[in-house]
Motif scaffolding. Structure first.
Motif, PDB file in Angstrom:
ATOM      1  N   LEU A 102       0.859  -1.115   0.032  1.00  0.00           N
ATOM      2  CA  LEU A 102       0.013  -0.178  -0.203  1.00  0.00           C
ATOM      3  C   LEU A 102       0.878   1.378   0.057  1.00  0.00           C
ATOM      4  CD1 LEU A 102      -2.821  -1.208   2.465  1.00  0.00           C
ATOM      5  CD2 LEU A 102      -2.944  -0.813   0.207  1.00  0.00           C
ATOM      6  N   GLU A 103       1.859   1.220   0.712  1.00  0.00           N
ATOM      7  CA  GLU A 103       2.878   2.389   0.796  1.00  0.00           C
ATOM      8  C   GLU A 103       3.550   2.606  -0.641  1.00  0.00           C
ATOM      9  OE1 GLU A 103       5.673   2.166   3.875  1.00  0.00           O
ATOM     10  OE2 GLU A 103       4.149   2.526   5.509  1.00  0.00           O
ATOM     11  N   ALA A 106       0.759   4.276  -2.839  1.00  0.00           N
ATOM     12  CA  ALA A 106       0.799   5.442  -2.700  1.00  0.00           C
ATOM     13  C   ALA A 106       2.050   6.291  -3.264  1.00  0.00           C
ATOM     14  CB  ALA A 106       0.933   5.735  -1.041  1.00  0.00           C
ATOM     15  N   ARG A 117      -1.450   7.149   4.617  1.00  0.00           N
ATOM     16  CA  ARG A 117      -2.466   6.792   3.624  1.00  0.00           C
ATOM     17  C   ARG A 117      -2.571   5.244   3.701  1.00  0.00           C
ATOM     18  NH1 ARG A 117      -4.372  10.625  -0.049  1.00  0.00           N
ATOM     19  NH2 ARG A 117      -5.818   9.050  -0.878  1.00  0.00           N
ATOM     20  N   ALA A 118      -1.458   4.659   3.810  1.00  0.00           N
ATOM     21  CA  ALA A 118      -1.576   3.029   3.731  1.00  0.00           C
ATOM     22  C   ALA A 118      -2.296   2.697   5.014  1.00  0.00           C
ATOM     23  CB  ALA A 118      -0.255   2.456   3.833  1.00  0.00           C
ATOM     24  N   ALA A 121      -6.035   3.172   4.881  1.00  0.00           N
ATOM     25  CA  ALA A 121      -6.678   2.010   3.889  1.00  0.00           C
ATOM     26  C   ALA A 121      -6.459   0.699   4.593  1.00  0.00           C
ATOM     27  CB  ALA A 121      -5.674   1.879   2.739  1.00  0.00           C
ATOM     28  N   GLY A 149      -8.039  -2.305  -1.511  1.00  0.00           N
ATOM     29  CA  GLY A 149      -7.675  -1.159  -0.831  1.00  0.00           C
ATOM     30  C   GLY A 149      -6.656  -0.540  -1.760  1.00  0.00           C
ATOM     31  N   ALA A 150      -5.671  -1.288  -2.742  1.00  0.00           N
ATOM     32  CA  ALA A 150      -4.738  -0.495  -3.483  1.00  0.00           C
ATOM     33  C   ALA A 150      -5.523   0.533  -4.600  1.00  0.00           C
ATOM     34  CB  ALA A 150      -3.839  -1.498  -4.125  1.00  0.00           C
ATOM     35  N   THR A 152      -8.416   1.811  -4.695  1.00  0.00           N
ATOM     36  CA  THR A 152      -9.395   2.957  -3.824  1.00  0.00           C
ATOM     37  C   THR A 152      -8.110   3.889  -3.134  1.00  0.00           C
ATOM     38  OG1 THR A 152      -9.742   1.791  -1.716  1.00  0.00           O
ATOM     39  CG2 THR A 152     -11.371   1.910  -4.026  1.00  0.00           C
ATOM     40  N   LEU A 153      -7.100   3.519  -3.171  1.00  0.00           N
ATOM     41  CA  LEU A 153      -5.917   4.589  -2.270  1.00  0.00           C
ATOM     42  C   LEU A 153      -5.919   5.831  -2.827  1.00  0.00           C
ATOM     43  CD1 LEU A 153      -4.186   4.171   0.064  1.00  0.00           C
ATOM     44  CD2 LEU A 153      -2.461   3.546  -1.338  1.00  0.00           C
TER      45      LEU A 153
END
Length: 312
Positions: A102-103, A106, A117-118, A121, A149-150, A152-153
């Motif tokens: 996720l990071e 971002a 942000r991660a 999420a 999640g990725a 919609t991040l």
């Protein structure tokens, strides 16, 4: 179609061929803002090809279209910056943890404070306590949640989901759809391709493609009505032994087992009832008029369509 100002997707006469075979054949459709639009059809019907054209990953051979008000043939890069695209295959890094994936996403999107942000999420999607787990070790349902999640991040305006729940258990599918409806309630527009009838019934509108052609579109009720099918339920001892016999009768288009019963459909209500009359008169069989389902319409439309990869 609704007015262009209300549509996040609008395409006219869109076509695409590969190796001389037409995969998408003069497709025209619209997706309204803030709705969940289901994309149905058998394998090879052109769903994935259409989704890739919508976000500028493929160039159509002919036709025009806009996605988020941008031209799909000229503005692919700008479209992709505003779209979350979830492919059939899990596409994040298997050897990174949930948080690391996720990071990374971002940072790719240039978002401020990737760690924050991660974390947001992770909390939003119920991934807390798993953030240090490697993505490759996740079950199908958790991989799906991470992929969502990725997508919609970066806060996209549109989600394009290509059979996102394939191979996922029913509980995870239900949780996924609850999240999709929550996102749509917040104003996010969604186009999702699926093979599952229960998922199609969760959509505000659906479009059915058969071998590259748009066959029917509208609400689930609209699509079932457009099939023109009438339905009966037949039950009784050993009723399944009658399936082959029933399929040969005039006025019967579909026969499908449903538990201990047979679901029988046809277009001509009078002829269907006439063909079933001898069975209704039997003391060991019960015939009850019912309603056609979306699955009935799906199978009938598929049977009535020509396979675009059939050389016959």
């Amino acid at each position: 179609m609704s007015d262009a100002g209300e549509n996040v997707i609008e395409v006219h006469e869109l076509s695409k061929s590969f190796g001389g075979k037409t995969v998408v054949d003069r497709l025209s459709m619209a997706v309204k803002k803030g709705t969940i639009h289901g994309f149905l059809g058998p394998n090879g019907s052109g769903k994935t090809t259409t989704i890739r054209m919508l976000c500028g990953l493929l160039t159509p051979d002919s036709g025009t279209g806009t996605c988020l008000g941008l031209d799909i043939t000229r503005d692919g890069e700008r479209i992709r910056r505003r779209v979350g695209y979830m492919t059939q295959r899990f596409s994040l890094y298997q050897d990174l943890t949930i948080r690391e994936n996720l990071e990374f996403v971002a940072r790719i999107h240039g978002l401020k404070d990737p760690k924050k942000r991660a974390s947001q999420a992770i909390e939003k999607l119920g991934l807390g306590g798993r953030e240090k787990q490697l993505a490759g070790n996740l079950s199908g349902g958790w991989k799906q949640r991470l992929a969502l999640g990725a997508c919609t991040l970066p806060d996209p305006d549109l989600l394009l989901l290509d059979e996102p729940t394939a191979g996922v258990d029913p509980k995870a599918r239900r949780e996924f759809w609850a999240e999709i409806h929550a996102l749509a309630a917040d104003g996010l527009s969604v186009l999702v391709s699926t093979h599952y009838m229960d998922e199609a019934e969760r959509c505000h509108e659906i479009a059915y493609l058969a071998y590259g052609k748009l066959v029917v579109s509208g609400s689930v009720d609209d699509v079932v009505a457009a099939s023109g099918l009438q339905a009966w339920m037949i039950s009784g001892p050993n009723v399944h032994q009658l399936q082959g016999e029933l399929e040969r009768l005039d006025g019967i288009d579909l026969v499908a087992p449903f538990g201990a019963s047979l679901h029988v459909c046809g277009h001509d209500a009078a002829l269907l009832e006439q063909s079933l009359a001898p069975y209704a008169a039997r003391s060991d069989i019960r015939c009850v008029s019912g309603e056609a389902t979306l699955e009935d319409a799906f199978i009938y439309l598929m049977n009535a369509s020509k396979d675009n990869f059939d050389d016959g």
